[in-house]
Write a protein that holds these residues in place. Structure first.
Motif, short mmCIF file in Angstrom:
data_model
loop_
_atom_site.label_atom_id
_atom_site.label_comp_id
_atom_site.label_asym_id
_atom_site.label_seq_id
_atom_site.Cartn_x
_atom_site.Cartn_y
_atom_site.Cartn_z
N GLN A 267 0.84 -1.20 0.00
CA GLN A 267 0.00 0.00 0.00
C GLN A 267 0.88 1.26 0.00
OE1 GLN A 267 -2.48 -0.44 3.54
NE2 GLN A 267 -4.20 -1.12 2.27
N PHE A 268 0.24 2.38 -0.37
CA PHE A 268 0.88 3.68 -0.24
C PHE A 268 -0.18 4.71 0.13
CE2 PHE A 268 -0.36 3.15 -4.64
CZ PHE A 268 -0.92 4.37 -5.01
N ARG A 269 0.29 5.84 0.64
CA ARG A 269 -0.63 6.87 1.12
C ARG A 269 -0.41 8.18 0.35
NH1 ARG A 269 -1.05 6.00 6.77
NH2 ARG A 269 -2.79 4.71 6.07
N VAL A 270 -1.51 8.83 0.00
CA VAL A 270 -1.49 10.06 -0.77
C VAL A 270 -2.06 11.19 0.07
CG1 VAL A 270 -2.35 11.24 -2.83
CG2 VAL A 270 -1.74 8.80 -2.94
N ARG A 271 -1.36 12.30 0.10
CA ARG A 271 -1.92 13.53 0.66
C ARG A 271 -2.64 14.25 -0.47
NH1 ARG A 271 1.74 18.62 2.41
NH2 ARG A 271 2.33 18.28 0.24
N GLY B 220 -15.05 11.09 -5.12
CA GLY B 220 -14.45 12.16 -5.90
C GLY B 220 -13.01 11.85 -6.25
N GLU B 221 -12.56 12.42 -7.36
CA GLU B 221 -11.18 12.24 -7.78
C GLU B 221 -10.32 13.33 -7.18
OE1 GLU B 221 -8.61 11.31 -11.84
OE2 GLU B 221 -10.46 12.48 -12.00
N THR B 222 -9.12 12.97 -6.81
CA THR B 222 -8.18 13.92 -6.21
C THR B 222 -6.84 13.84 -6.92
OG1 THR B 222 -7.32 12.35 -4.57
CG2 THR B 222 -9.26 13.64 -3.94
N ALA B 223 -6.04 14.88 -6.71
CA ALA B 223 -4.65 14.90 -7.16
C ALA B 223 -3.79 15.25 -5.96
CB ALA B 223 -4.45 15.92 -8.27
N GLY B 224 -2.65 14.57 -5.83
CA GLY B 224 -1.81 14.84 -4.67
C GLY B 224 -0.47 14.16 -4.72
N ASP B 225 0.21 14.14 -3.56
CA ASP B 225 1.56 13.60 -3.42
C ASP B 225 1.53 12.30 -2.63
OD1 ASP B 225 2.57 16.00 -4.50
OD2 ASP B 225 2.62 16.92 -2.52
N VAL B 226 2.36 11.35 -3.02
CA VAL B 226 2.60 10.17 -2.20
C VAL B 226 3.49 10.58 -1.03
CG1 VAL B 226 3.61 7.85 -2.12
CG2 VAL B 226 2.37 8.60 -4.17
N VAL B 227 3.02 10.32 0.21
CA VAL B 227 3.77 10.73 1.40
C VAL B 227 4.28 9.56 2.21
CG1 VAL B 227 2.65 12.98 1.61
CG2 VAL B 227 1.59 10.98 2.67
N GLY C 141 -6.34 9.88 -8.29
CA GLY C 141 -7.08 8.67 -7.95
C GLY C 141 -8.41 9.02 -7.32
N MET C 142 -9.28 8.04 -7.20
CA MET C 142 -10.60 8.25 -6.62
C MET C 142 -10.52 8.10 -5.10
SD MET C 142 -12.57 9.05 -9.11
CE MET C 142 -14.21 8.83 -8.44
N PHE C 143 -9.89 9.08 -4.46
CA PHE C 143 -9.69 9.02 -3.01
C PHE C 143 -10.79 9.73 -2.22
CE2 PHE C 143 -5.19 8.50 -4.49
CZ PHE C 143 -5.05 7.19 -4.04
N GLY C 144 -11.63 10.49 -2.88
CA GLY C 144 -12.78 11.06 -2.21
C GLY C 144 -12.50 12.33 -1.44
N TRP C 145 -13.52 12.75 -0.69
CA TRP C 145 -13.48 14.03 0.03
C TRP C 145 -12.76 13.85 1.36
CZ3 TRP C 145 -18.61 17.23 -0.45
CH2 TRP C 145 -19.03 17.26 -1.79
N GLN C 146 -11.43 13.81 1.32
CA GLN C 146 -10.66 13.63 2.55
C GLN C 146 -9.23 14.09 2.33
OE1 GLN C 146 -10.60 9.46 3.64
NE2 GLN C 146 -10.36 8.79 1.54
N ASP C 147 -8.53 14.26 3.46
CA ASP C 147 -7.14 14.74 3.40
C ASP C 147 -6.20 13.71 2.80
OD1 ASP C 147 -7.48 17.29 4.56
OD2 ASP C 147 -7.49 16.44 6.57
#
Length: 332
Positions: free
Chosen positions: A37-41, A73-80, A95-101
């Protein structure tokens, strides 16, 4: 260090227009990553009309969002953080990470992006799903030929603005329908449409007739209701209509077609489509769109609301036509 994640949930299903009462903002600690797994901000959140339909418990092309779930929802961000061999800390993704941080993924459905040449926000708009929607509906359903006329409703929005510009690049006359003088000026002066009709001016049918002296060969429909009726009345024989959205009826209002016999008498092709059912064509579409952005042959505009907590009002405004261009929420 344990990260705290803010997220907005679907709290209740709206009856009629969406209100803030349909949403709930909460905070919760994030679980540790598992192997693979990985995490996106999430930095930006895309706000799109389809979200309204997913809030209903009704038969549709996709299952309704369950109460208590994070809004889609789709988001754009950084792998942290990462325990995935193909995604490293610092990678930029959508990715489709939705309404969240933060979003957590095993890589399925996540796309790496390069924001050194194309801005990150463009990957949620002109070079992302809305752009692919415009590209598919225009090229695969309307299939325009040089000299033909293409009408686009919601012409100043994220999808409609791309449709008209692509139609112009294909050698067509592009005519938009939008709400308000300012939006219509933008559609013509900045996006390069040949004409734009202001549906709020109160003379839609006659104004569209004046803007389409040779009739209409292709219609990209985002709105429905009176906009679609006006365009149907101008369709040429064997015209093609790509039905992308019916935002005029998303709050439950009836949007009947007043003269359905035109479909028969003009021998029209009317085709609804869901762009995520055509993922095999996305690489071609997105590659073409990104190149056109780099070449400055595709213009776009973002409307950005600051703060995750303001995402509900961004969606409400979008459904009321208050956005100008692509609606985004800046999260971080």
């Amino acid at each position: 260090m344990t990260r705290i994640n803010r997220r907005i949930l679907l709290a209740s299903r709206p009856e009629g227009a969406v209100t803030p009462a349909s949403f709930k903002l909460e905070q919760a600690p994030l679980d540790a990553l598992a192997e693979g797994q990985f995490r996106v901000r999430n930095l930006y959140l895309s706000i799109d009309p389809y979200m309204r339909g997913r809030m209903n418990d009704a038969k549709s092309y996709a299952a309704p969002l369950a109460l208590g779930e994070v809004m889609i929802g789709e988001t754009a961000g950084d792998v942290v953080e990462s325990k995935h061999r193909d995604f490293a800390v610092g990678d930029k993704v959508t990715g489709m990470f939705g309404w969240q941080d933060y979003g957590t993924s095993d890589g399925a459905g996540v796309r790496k992006i390069d924001d050194t040449r194309v801005p990150m926000t463009a990957y949620l708009g002109v070079a992302g799903m809305p752009g692919a929607t415009a590209w598919y509906g225009l090229n695969k359903i309307i299939a325009p030929r040089p000299g033909q006329t293409v009408v686009v409703s919601a012409a100043s929005g994220a999808v409609g603005s791309v449709v008209g510009q692509l139609a112009k690049l294909a050698g067509c006359r592009a005519v938009g329908i939008a709400g308000g003088e300012q939006k219509c000026r933008y559609v013509v002066d900045e996006l390069g449409f040949d004409a734009c009709v202001d549906y709020k001016a109160g003379n839609l049918h006659q104004d569209l007739k004046n803007a389409t002296p040779d009739g209409v060969d292709g219609c990209f429909e985002n709105v429905g209701g009176e906009a679609l009726d006006a365009t149907l009345s101008r369709m040429n024989p064997f015209g093609r209509i790509a039905v992308c959205g019916m935002i005029a009826g998303y709050d439950g209002q009836p949007v009947p077609i007043k003269q359905p016999s035109i479909i028969l008498t003009m021998r029209l092709l009317v085709q609804g489509f869901i762009v995520t059912e055509h993922l095999d064509l996305w690489p071609e579409a997105l590659g073409t769109l990104a190149a056109l952005v780099l070449e400055k042959k595709l213009r776009y505009r973002d409307s950005v609301v600051d703060g995750l907590e303001h995402a509900p009002e961004a969606l409400i405004g979008l459904l009321q036509g208050k956005n100008f261009g692509k609606q985004l929420v800046k999260i971080a």
